[in-house]
Design a protein around this motif. Sequence first.
Motif, short mmCIF file in Angstrom:
data_model
loop_
_atom_site.label_atom_id
_atom_site.label_comp_id
_atom_site.label_asym_id
_atom_site.label_seq_id
_atom_site.Cartn_x
_atom_site.Cartn_y
_atom_site.Cartn_z
N LEU A 197 92.08 -3.53 -152.91
CA LEU A 197 93.00 -4.54 -152.40
C LEU A 197 92.36 -5.40 -151.31
N ASN A 198 91.91 -4.76 -150.24
CA ASN A 198 91.39 -5.51 -149.10
C ASN A 198 89.90 -5.80 -149.22
N GLY A 199 89.16 -4.86 -149.83
CA GLY A 199 87.73 -5.07 -149.91
C GLY A 199 87.31 -6.09 -150.95
N VAL A 200 88.06 -6.15 -152.07
CA VAL A 200 87.66 -7.03 -153.17
C VAL A 200 88.65 -8.16 -153.38
N LEU A 201 89.93 -7.83 -153.65
CA LEU A 201 90.91 -8.88 -153.98
C LEU A 201 91.07 -9.88 -152.84
N MET A 202 91.31 -9.39 -151.61
CA MET A 202 91.54 -10.31 -150.51
C MET A 202 90.30 -11.15 -150.21
N ALA A 227 95.04 -8.59 -139.41
CA ALA A 227 93.99 -7.67 -139.83
C ALA A 227 93.54 -7.96 -141.25
N VAL A 228 94.49 -8.16 -142.16
CA VAL A 228 94.14 -8.43 -143.56
C VAL A 228 93.40 -9.77 -143.69
N THR A 229 93.86 -10.77 -142.95
CA THR A 229 93.21 -12.09 -143.00
C THR A 229 91.79 -12.01 -142.47
N MET A 230 91.61 -11.34 -141.33
CA MET A 230 90.27 -11.23 -140.75
C MET A 230 89.33 -10.43 -141.65
N ALA A 231 89.86 -9.36 -142.24
CA ALA A 231 89.03 -8.55 -143.14
C ALA A 231 88.62 -9.35 -144.37
N GLY A 232 89.54 -10.16 -144.90
CA GLY A 232 89.21 -10.99 -146.06
C GLY A 232 88.08 -11.97 -145.75
N LEU A 233 88.15 -12.59 -144.58
CA LEU A 233 87.10 -13.53 -144.18
C LEU A 233 85.78 -12.81 -143.93
N SER A 234 85.86 -11.67 -143.24
CA SER A 234 84.64 -10.92 -142.92
C SER A 234 83.97 -10.41 -144.18
N THR A 271 95.42 -19.81 -163.06
CA THR A 271 94.62 -20.61 -162.14
C THR A 271 95.16 -20.37 -160.73
N TYR A 272 94.46 -20.93 -159.75
CA TYR A 272 94.94 -20.80 -158.37
C TYR A 272 96.28 -21.51 -158.19
N ARG A 273 96.46 -22.64 -158.88
CA ARG A 273 97.75 -23.32 -158.81
C ARG A 273 98.86 -22.43 -159.36
N GLU A 274 98.59 -21.76 -160.48
CA GLU A 274 99.61 -20.90 -161.10
C GLU A 274 99.89 -19.65 -160.26
N LEU A 275 98.84 -19.07 -159.66
CA LEU A 275 99.04 -17.91 -158.79
C LEU A 275 99.91 -18.29 -157.60
N GLU A 276 99.61 -19.42 -156.98
CA GLU A 276 100.39 -19.87 -155.82
C GLU A 276 101.84 -20.13 -156.20
N SER A 277 102.07 -20.82 -157.29
CA SER A 277 103.44 -21.12 -157.71
C SER A 277 104.21 -19.84 -158.02
N THR A 278 103.57 -18.92 -158.73
CA THR A 278 104.25 -17.68 -159.12
C THR A 278 104.59 -16.84 -157.89
N ASP A 311 99.55 -17.22 -147.03
CA ASP A 311 98.93 -18.54 -147.06
C ASP A 311 97.50 -18.53 -147.61
N ILE A 312 96.96 -17.34 -147.87
CA ILE A 312 95.59 -17.27 -148.41
C ILE A 312 95.49 -17.95 -149.77
N PRO A 313 96.36 -17.63 -150.75
CA PRO A 313 96.28 -18.35 -152.03
C PRO A 313 96.70 -19.81 -151.89
N THR A 314 97.53 -20.15 -150.90
CA THR A 314 97.93 -21.54 -150.68
C THR A 314 96.71 -22.39 -150.36
N ARG A 315 95.87 -21.88 -149.47
CA ARG A 315 94.67 -22.64 -149.08
C ARG A 315 93.68 -22.72 -150.24
N ALA A 316 93.51 -21.61 -150.97
CA ALA A 316 92.58 -21.64 -152.10
C ALA A 316 93.06 -22.61 -153.18
N ALA A 317 94.38 -22.64 -153.43
CA ALA A 317 94.93 -23.54 -154.45
C ALA A 317 94.77 -25.00 -154.08
#
Length: 535
Positions: A242-247, A207-214, A46-53, A23-29
């Motif tokens: 993956l977790n430090g930058v992309l997320m 864990a991944v969600t919290m790390a992305g926010l933090s 775009t974020y729309r295209e990433l979410e759709s794909t 749901d992370i790209p869903t919210r960003a899109a």
Amino acid sequence: MHLDLTGIDPTDHALARRCSVGDIPTRAAATFSDRTAVTDDTGSWTYRELESTANRLAHGLVDLGVAEQEPVAILSTNCREFVATYFGTAKAGMVSLPINLLSGPENIVHALVDSGTRVLVVHSTLAELALGAVAAVPAIDHVVVVGGVPDGLSTAPDGPALLGWDDLLAGDDSNPDTVIGDRQVVQCLYSSGTTSRPKGVLTSHLAVTMAGLSNGATFGMPWGATGAVTVLPLPLFHTAGLNGVLMAGITMGATIHLLPGFDPVQYSDTVARVRATHLVGLPLMLAALADGADRGLDLSSIEMLLYAMAPMSADMRERLASALPDARIVLGSGMSECTPATVMQWPELNPDKSDSWGYPTPVAENRICEPGGEDLVDIGGDGELAYRGPTVMEGYWNNPDANAAVFVGGHMHSGDLGRIDSDGVVWFSDRVKDIVKSGGENVSSLHVERVLMDHPHVAEVACIGRPDPTWGELVIAVVVPTDDAPGHEELVASVTAFGAERLTSSQRPREVVITDAIPRTATGKIRKVELRSMD
């Protein structure tokens, strides 16, 4: 307080409260639909295209017969399809299993066999390598090739089916209504194997969600009309990339420019061209920025420069401070098992503690324990760094002995030695397995390395212990010389004398080995197990 939930449909309740990495790209899109999300050397989404794909891929994997909590392995360089595959598996409740493509055939096969993988997603440039590994993994029944199946590529009649990655995108582009538990596993990253065979680190959606926010917050990435811009050459099969930058970037609606690998000129030129604002990298990547500034590149857009996994020399820090006067230069540390970062060194908080690992991030509680034990060590005492918090892993895949050893006394033991001072600052000494026990003292190999790095003709250095009947172990320094270094014998004598002047009798190197290169993992960590086995 006990809540009466009898009037709520369990599925509706679970979906309404879902903590899903998918749901992370869903919210960003929903907010930044037309903003560029990711680019690579073939194009951008775009974020729309990433979410759709990612949504279409999730449905395609389900149609392929992949079950929830089943691993989907990814063997690929950094590319948009890697990102969409990761989020697609998360949306479908599967486990993303990025494979360290530089770890060698033996470790690639180990990860695939150990995880019980049936479906492997591979970049077309690595398809031949993948099929060689697949021959030793009979459980794999589908190989999905990013970029299409190359001409002439085939498997044995009884081998896995070959599919093009785009073949999985024909279906529904809605976000699947998958019920996902907070602590359900979303990713498995096999450790870099600096001391032993790699172990599969299982990490949850929470864990991944919290790390992305933090990470997004501590990196200072904005959520709003102007998004952060980053360039990512770090491999996505490693937690730093993956977790430090992309997320963190996708969580905060950033634009991420993926590079297939690290080339100093390409990296610095890309940073200048896209006007990057937030960067994470190894010291050698930051050196490329200093060199780029010397070439006249305009790097004034950089606001945050975070480095990790290796110390930075004082000379390099001064070069960067001069080249990038408006950038904050911060050390970040952590480990796959705790979905980094867990500590960050903000020099402006306390300049006198610039050699420390720094302060805990918002999601990590750090304690010092007796190594391998339950007892906590008093403030300022030396021991093993242990963690507690929402970003701690679920455990190692198929490794109950390792799980029992690492989860002790209500904390997750890291294998790192250090202390926490009265200000809450974490000081790292060394890895437990890298301490050299010489003359009754515990010698930090890291401390010796930091001292020897100030030698004018030492480009890189790694220190190990060698058994000795009198002293227990002796410190051995393995040195990569600078280009202008003197001859072998003169350099050995110079480094030996340099260490003797600045280190205690137990700490100073008793032998200096000159080499062309120090063995490292794909993410820059020194493989001391190889140094210890050298002649």
